[in-house]
Write an enzyme that holds these catalytic residues in place. Structure first.
Site, PDB file in Angstrom:
ATOM      1  CG  ASP A   1      -1.621  -1.303   1.497  1.00  0.00           C
ATOM      2  OD1 ASP A   1      -1.877  -2.025   0.526  1.00  0.00           O
ATOM      3  OD2 ASP A   1      -1.909  -1.607   2.676  1.00  0.00           O
TER       4      ASP A   1
ATOM      5  CD  GLU B   1      -8.586  -3.711  -0.932  1.00  0.00           C
ATOM      6  OE1 GLU B   1      -9.262  -3.898   0.081  1.00  0.00           O
ATOM      7  OE2 GLU B   1      -7.673  -4.499  -1.285  1.00  0.00           O
TER       8      GLU B   1
HETATM    9  O1  FUB Z   1      -2.750  -3.838   3.595  1.00  0.00           O
HETATM   10  C1  FUB Z   1      -4.090  -4.204   3.861  1.00  0.00           C
HETATM   11  C2  FUB Z   1      -4.949  -4.054   2.680  1.00  0.00           C
HETATM   12  O2  FUB Z   1      -4.288  -4.535   1.562  1.00  0.00           O
HETATM   13  C3  FUB Z   1      -5.372  -2.694   2.249  1.00  0.00           C
HETATM   14  O3  FUB Z   1      -6.381  -2.132   2.989  1.00  0.00           O
HETATM   15  C4  FUB Z   1      -5.820  -2.960   0.905  1.00  0.00           C
HETATM   16  O4  FUB Z   1      -5.986  -1.838   0.119  1.00  0.00           O
HETATM   17  C5  FUB Z   1      -4.793  -3.941   0.424  1.00  0.00           C
HETATM   18  O5  FUB Z   1      -3.784  -3.360  -0.295  1.00  0.00           O
END
Ligand code: FUB
Length: 322
Positions: free
Chosen positions: A35, A205
């Site tokens: 991320d 996401e």
């Molecule tokens: O690192 C946890 C999760 O992984 C994040 O919330 C998502 O976006 C994914 O990349």
């Protein structure tokens, strides 16, 4: 004799001209990190990633700085759970901005599953990009579900009219909300509304927004972050509040290079209008979902402003001064 001297001089000049130019390689620094949030602060490139370990072990953040995209300096523990009184379980997915000489670090914490739990999106502040960051509010900035969006994966967009927007959301819903100028909370947009849902088709996401030539680009991750099909797609709109219609994928796995390429951010170097995409990916053949590494490749646009599909590489990018 004179001929020999000039031959030696020519050879020396050739050596000077052939100083091998620095080149990154992917991943850009060692360690399981995910991320990545890219920012340019104080004439340096910065990357603020999630420490990619089990949620229970995500108790703080390291940061990395570079003058050239090739050589990276690690800054350990720039934000620690101990400095966020309400964070108890996990902290991840940073978003960074600078405002009036202060640096603001937005993050997800506690992985809340309902409004009954304490957690969501928080914000910390520091005087320097390397911290130390301290919780700003003593409570989350966003502490509840709105429009079905889990309050995680923040991104902060500064529009050129001076407005600050928080774009965020997990569980396949994306919201945009206007931030108060001191980041102490949210405030309504001109229509009186707070939580604007901008979820495009296939959104999962990891949202991001930027403006280019008067258009708003909205980008996000699709697929599952632990698996090979994690990827990035985008849309273009006329307002930060949408609507946004999915155009297509621009980043995804390459079975010869790496899998699960997603949750990205961008460096835009204004000097020469170059763009770099910073993202995480899994090494080939590694099925541990937390084994994610940060890589950088070029991102380019066509003449109509569409983002071209990114070629993911092992070589990475050449040195690029700011
Ligand atoms: O690192 C946890 C999760 O992984 C994040 O919330 C998502 O976006 C994914 O990349």
């Amino acid at each position: 004799m004179r001929l020999r001297t000039s031959l030696i001089q020519a050879a020396l000049a050739a050596c000077v001209a052939f100083v091998p130019f620095a080149h990154a390689s992917n991943p850009v620094f060692p360690g399981w990190y995910a991320d990545p949030e890219a920012a340019i602060f104080e004439g340096q490139y910065w990357i603020y990633p999630t420490t990619s370990v089990r949620y229970g072990l995500q108790t703080g953040f390291d940061a990395f700085s570079s003058k050239d995209l090739v050589h990276w300096t690690k800054h350990e523990g720039v934000l620690r759970m101990a400095d966020v009184p309400w964070a108890k379980k996990a902290m991840w997915a940073p978003a960074m901005v600078e405002k009036d000489g202060k640096y603001y670090f937005f993050f997800s914490a506690n992985d809340i599953q309902s409004d009954k739990e304490v957690g969501g999106i928080g914000v910390a502040v520091a005087d320097k990009p390397e911290g130390p960051f301290k919780d700003l509010l003593g409570k989350p900035l966003v502490d509840a579900f709105h429009n079905g969006a889990q309050p995680i994966d923040p991104f902060v967009f500064h529009d050129d009219d001076g407005s600050w927007y928080l774009i965020y959301g997990g569980w396949k819903h994306a919201n945009v909300v206007k931030l108060k100028p001191d980041f102490s909370g949210v405030e309504p947009t001109a229509d009186g509304k707070l939580w604007h849902e901008i979820t495009p088709e296939k959104y999962v996401e990891g949202p991001l927004m930027f403006k280019r030539n008067g258009k708003y680009y909205f980008m996000w991750s699709e697929g599952g972050w632990t698996g090979p099909d994690y990827s990035v797609a985008y849309a273009i709109g006329d307002s930060p509040l949408g609507p946004f219609k999915r155009i297509g994928k621009i980043l995804q796995q390459d079975p010869k290079i790496a899998t699960g390429a997603g949750h990205h951010s961008l460096f835009h170097v204004k000097r020469d209008d170059s763009w770099f995409i910073v993202y995480h990916r899994h090494p080939l053949g590694d099925t541990d979902g937390n084994h994610r590494e940060v890589s950088i490749d070029r991102m380019e646009f066509d003449a109509q402003g569409h983002i071209l599909p990114v070629t993911i590489t092992n070589e990475g990018v050449p040195a690029h001064a700011l």
